[in-house]
Design a protein around this motif. Structure first.
Motif, PDB file in Angstrom:
ATOM      1  N   VAL A 233       0.782  -1.263  -0.175  1.00  0.00           N
ATOM      2  CA  VAL A 233      -0.124  -0.028  -0.102  1.00  0.00           C
ATOM      3  C   VAL A 233       0.886   1.238  -0.054  1.00  0.00           C
ATOM      4  CG1 VAL A 233      -1.824   1.293   1.199  1.00  0.00           C
ATOM      5  CG2 VAL A 233      -2.147  -1.014   1.241  1.00  0.00           C
ATOM      6  N   GLN A 234       1.998   1.353   0.933  1.00  0.00           N
ATOM      7  CA  GLN A 234       2.781   2.480   1.052  1.00  0.00           C
ATOM      8  C   GLN A 234       3.405   2.714  -0.352  1.00  0.00           C
ATOM      9  OE1 GLN A 234       6.417   2.142   3.155  1.00  0.00           O
ATOM     10  NE2 GLN A 234       5.887   4.117   4.431  1.00  0.00           N
TER      11      GLN A 234
ATOM     12  N   ASP B 142      -9.667   3.391  -2.159  1.00  0.00           N
ATOM     13  CA  ASP B 142      -9.670   3.495  -0.836  1.00  0.00           C
ATOM     14  C   ASP B 142      -9.014   2.195  -0.222  1.00  0.00           C
ATOM     15  OD1 ASP B 142     -11.219   5.765  -0.675  1.00  0.00           O
ATOM     16  OD2 ASP B 142     -13.202   4.760  -0.654  1.00  0.00           O
ATOM     17  N   LEU B 143      -8.638   2.442   1.231  1.00  0.00           N
ATOM     18  CA  LEU B 143      -7.903   1.304   1.740  1.00  0.00           C
ATOM     19  C   LEU B 143      -9.017   0.582   2.651  1.00  0.00           C
ATOM     20  CD1 LEU B 143      -4.707   3.412   3.058  1.00  0.00           C
ATOM     21  CD2 LEU B 143      -5.407   2.087   0.799  1.00  0.00           C
TER      22      LEU B 143
ATOM     23  N   TYR C 207      -8.938  -1.143  -2.176  1.00  0.00           N
ATOM     24  CA  TYR C 207     -10.351  -1.376  -2.854  1.00  0.00           C
ATOM     25  C   TYR C 207      -9.939  -1.158  -4.339  1.00  0.00           C
ATOM     26  CZ  TYR C 207     -15.297  -1.553  -3.991  1.00  0.00           C
ATOM     27  OH  TYR C 207     -16.444  -1.477  -4.470  1.00  0.00           O
ATOM     28  N   VAL C 208     -10.614  -2.399  -5.232  1.00  0.00           N
ATOM     29  CA  VAL C 208     -10.322  -2.068  -6.604  1.00  0.00           C
ATOM     30  C   VAL C 208     -11.723  -2.126  -7.518  1.00  0.00           C
ATOM     31  CG1 VAL C 208      -8.134  -2.794  -6.773  1.00  0.00           C
ATOM     32  CG2 VAL C 208      -9.994  -4.469  -6.941  1.00  0.00           C
ATOM     33  N   GLY C 209     -12.942  -1.935  -6.678  1.00  0.00           N
ATOM     34  CA  GLY C 209     -14.019  -2.027  -7.331  1.00  0.00           C
ATOM     35  C   GLY C 209     -14.971  -3.095  -7.179  1.00  0.00           C
ATOM     36  N   GLU C 210     -16.023  -3.127  -7.445  1.00  0.00           N
ATOM     37  CA  GLU C 210     -16.756  -4.272  -7.453  1.00  0.00           C
ATOM     38  C   GLU C 210     -16.822  -5.379  -6.240  1.00  0.00           C
ATOM     39  OE1 GLU C 210     -16.857  -6.103 -11.388  1.00  0.00           O
ATOM     40  OE2 GLU C 210     -17.308  -4.231 -12.217  1.00  0.00           O
TER      41      GLU C 210
ATOM     42  N   VAL D 209     -12.635  -4.140   9.766  1.00  0.00           N
ATOM     43  CA  VAL D 209     -12.635  -3.072  10.574  1.00  0.00           C
ATOM     44  C   VAL D 209     -13.250  -1.846  10.013  1.00  0.00           C
ATOM     45  CG1 VAL D 209     -11.414  -1.441  12.079  1.00  0.00           C
ATOM     46  CG2 VAL D 209     -10.631  -4.047  11.823  1.00  0.00           C
ATOM     47  N   GLY D 210     -13.007  -1.406   8.721  1.00  0.00           N
ATOM     48  CA  GLY D 210     -13.560  -0.533   8.168  1.00  0.00           C
ATOM     49  C   GLY D 210     -12.786  -0.120   7.143  1.00  0.00           C
ATOM     50  N   ALA D 211     -13.300   0.962   6.116  1.00  0.00           N
ATOM     51  CA  ALA D 211     -12.755   1.598   4.912  1.00  0.00           C
ATOM     52  C   ALA D 211     -12.439   2.836   5.458  1.00  0.00           C
ATOM     53  CB  ALA D 211     -13.812   1.580   3.733  1.00  0.00           C
ATOM     54  N   ARG D 212     -11.043   3.409   4.894  1.00  0.00           N
ATOM     55  CA  ARG D 212     -10.528   4.691   5.006  1.00  0.00           C
ATOM     56  C   ARG D 212      -9.980   5.178   3.799  1.00  0.00           C
ATOM     57  NH1 ARG D 212     -11.098   5.376  10.466  1.00  0.00           N
ATOM     58  NH2 ARG D 212      -9.418   7.026  10.819  1.00  0.00           N
ATOM     59  N   ARG D 213      -9.991   6.772   3.834  1.00  0.00           N
ATOM     60  CA  ARG D 213      -9.578   7.459   2.724  1.00  0.00           C
ATOM     61  C   ARG D 213      -8.157   8.286   2.948  1.00  0.00           C
ATOM     62  NH1 ARG D 213     -14.419   9.540  -0.322  1.00  0.00           N
ATOM     63  NH2 ARG D 213     -14.413   7.244  -0.866  1.00  0.00           N
TER      64      ARG D 213
END
Length: 173
Positions: A79-80, A114-115, A132-135, A163-167
Motif C-alpha cells: 500500500v505504501q 480506498d484502503l 479497494y479496486v471496485g465491485e 474493521v472499516g474503510a478509510r481514505r
C-alpha cells in the motif's frame, strides 16, 4: 457524470450503444468534466492509479517487512509503495498507523483506491490493509507463503475481520 470502476464503464458503453445519433452529443457532454483541471491531476485519478499499480503485482510473493518490488511486499509495504509511486503523500509504514492517519469512509461510498483495514488472526487491533479496486474486490499481500492477490470483501473470513474503510485523500466531496 463521470463513471468509475468496471461497472461504470460497462454502463457507459451500454448507454452509448443504445443512444441514437441525436442523443450521442448530449451523452458526451454529460461525460465531459465541468472542472477544467485535467483528470490526471485529480485525487480520484491518483487513487485509481495506485490501485492499478497494485494489481500489477498480483502473483508476486509475500515478503515480511517487504516494501519494494525487488524484495517483495507485505500488506502495508504494498500500500505504501503504490500510493507513494502514484504521487500520494507518503503514508506511515504499518497498517495500524495507516488506519490512524486516514479518515473513515462509508462502505457505500467506496471508490477505487480506498484502503480496507482488518483485524486478522484474532488480533485485537488493525493488522492488515488492502486497496479497494471496485465491485467488492480488494488487492492485498496476505501472509507468509502466499502471493499478492485479489479477494472479495464479502468472503466470510474478510467480513469477520473487516474493521472499516478509510481514505487518504480529500476528493472534494
Amino acid at each position: 457524470m463521470i463513471h468509475t470502476g468496471i461497472a461504470g464503464l460497462i454502463a457507459a458503453i451500454l448507454t452509448i450503444q443504445s443512444a441514437s445519433a441525436d442523443d450521442l452529443g448530449d451523452f458526451i457532454a454529460q461525460l465531459a468534466p465541468k472542472d477544467p483541471t485535467p483528470v490526471a491531476l485529480k485525487p480520484i485519478a491518483k487513487l485509481q492509479e495506485a490501485a492499478m499499480a497494485a494489481i500489477s503485482f498480483v502473483g508476486k510473493p509475500y515478503s515480511f517487512g517487504g516494501s519494494n518490488p525487488d524484495t517483495g511486499f507485505d500488506c502495508s509495504g504494498l500500500v505504501q509503495y503504490v500510493l507513494d509511486q502514484s504521487g500520494i503523500k507518503k503514508l506511515p509504514r504499518t497498517s495500524r498507523e495507516m488506519y490512524q492517519y486516514s479518515r473513515p469512509v462509508d462502505n457505500d461510498s467506496l471508490v477505487v483506491g480506498d484502503l480496507l483495514f482488518f483485524q486478522t488472526n484474532n488480533s485485537e487491533q488493525v493488522n492488515h490493509v488492502g486497496i479497494y479496486v471496485g465491485e467488492g474486490r480488494f488487492i492485498h499481500s496476505p501472509s507468509t507463503g502466499n502471493v499478492i492477490r485479489l479477494d472479495r470483501l464479502d468472503q466470510s473470513y474478510w467480513q469477520k475481520a473487516f474493521v472499516g474503510a478509510r481514505r487518504v485523500l480529500d476528493l472534494g466531496e
